[in-house]
Design a protein around this motif. Structure first.
Motif, mmCIF file in Angstrom:
data_model
loop_
_atom_site.group_PDB
_atom_site.id
_atom_site.type_symbol
_atom_site.label_atom_id
_atom_site.label_comp_id
_atom_site.label_asym_id
_atom_site.label_seq_id
_atom_site.Cartn_x
_atom_site.Cartn_y
_atom_site.Cartn_z
ATOM 1 N N ASP A 55 0.842 -1.189 0.000
ATOM 2 C CA ASP A 55 0.000 0.000 0.000
ATOM 3 C C ASP A 55 0.876 1.238 0.000
ATOM 4 N N ILE B 148 0.422 5.849 -0.173
ATOM 5 C CA ILE B 148 -0.402 7.039 -0.296
ATOM 6 C C ILE B 148 0.354 8.046 -1.145
ATOM 7 N N ASN C 127 -1.366 -0.883 -4.248
ATOM 8 C CA ASN C 127 -2.589 -0.145 -3.973
ATOM 9 C C ASN C 127 -2.226 1.274 -3.549
ATOM 10 N N THR D 125 -3.377 5.047 -2.870
ATOM 11 C CA THR D 125 -4.489 5.943 -2.579
ATOM 12 C C THR D 125 -4.028 7.370 -2.847
#
Length: 120
Positions: free
Chosen positions: A7, A9, A33, A35
């Motif tokens: 993950d 950001i 992933n 964001t």
């Protein structure tokens, strides 16, 4: 959001939001992933509750800020496991798209930085 090792950001303020959105789409294709967080105002973000900020950008999740300006101030938001693509110098002169490319504001560069961050 709980970090699962792949993950990330991506944070941007204005014109960079489109760039990081495109990078996030490509990162998803390789199993990362990403964001996207649009942060047009440090001041407004700082006024939010600690709970909101922890949910939006968990400390354990690596963060990559993309700022077509100075990196000063971003380290407060990306934490110890983050990075900033920014511009801490003056003197570039070219048509906008060419200057941005030469200065590293490309999808490819965002993806390269993102890959490094999720491997840490």
């Amino acid at each position: 959001m709980v970090s699962h090792g792949r993950d990330l950001i991506l944070i941007a303020t204005g014109s960079e939001v489109g760039l990081v959105t495109k990078a996030a789409e490509e990162l998803k294709g390789i199993g990362i992933n990403a964001t996207v967080v649009s942060m047009p105002s440090f001041h407004v973000y700082d006024e939010q509750s600690d709970e909101y900020k922890a949910k939006l950008m968990p400390e354990s999740t690596p963060k990559l800020a993309v700022e077509a300006g100075a990196t000063l101030g971003w380290y407060k938001y990306i934490g110890h496991n983050g990075a900033v693509i920014g511009l801490d110098r003056f003197g570039a002169s070219a048509p906008g798209p060419i200057a941005l490319e030469k200065l590293g504001f490309t999808v490819a560069n965002v993806i390269d930085h993102a890959k490094k961050l999720v491997k840490k």
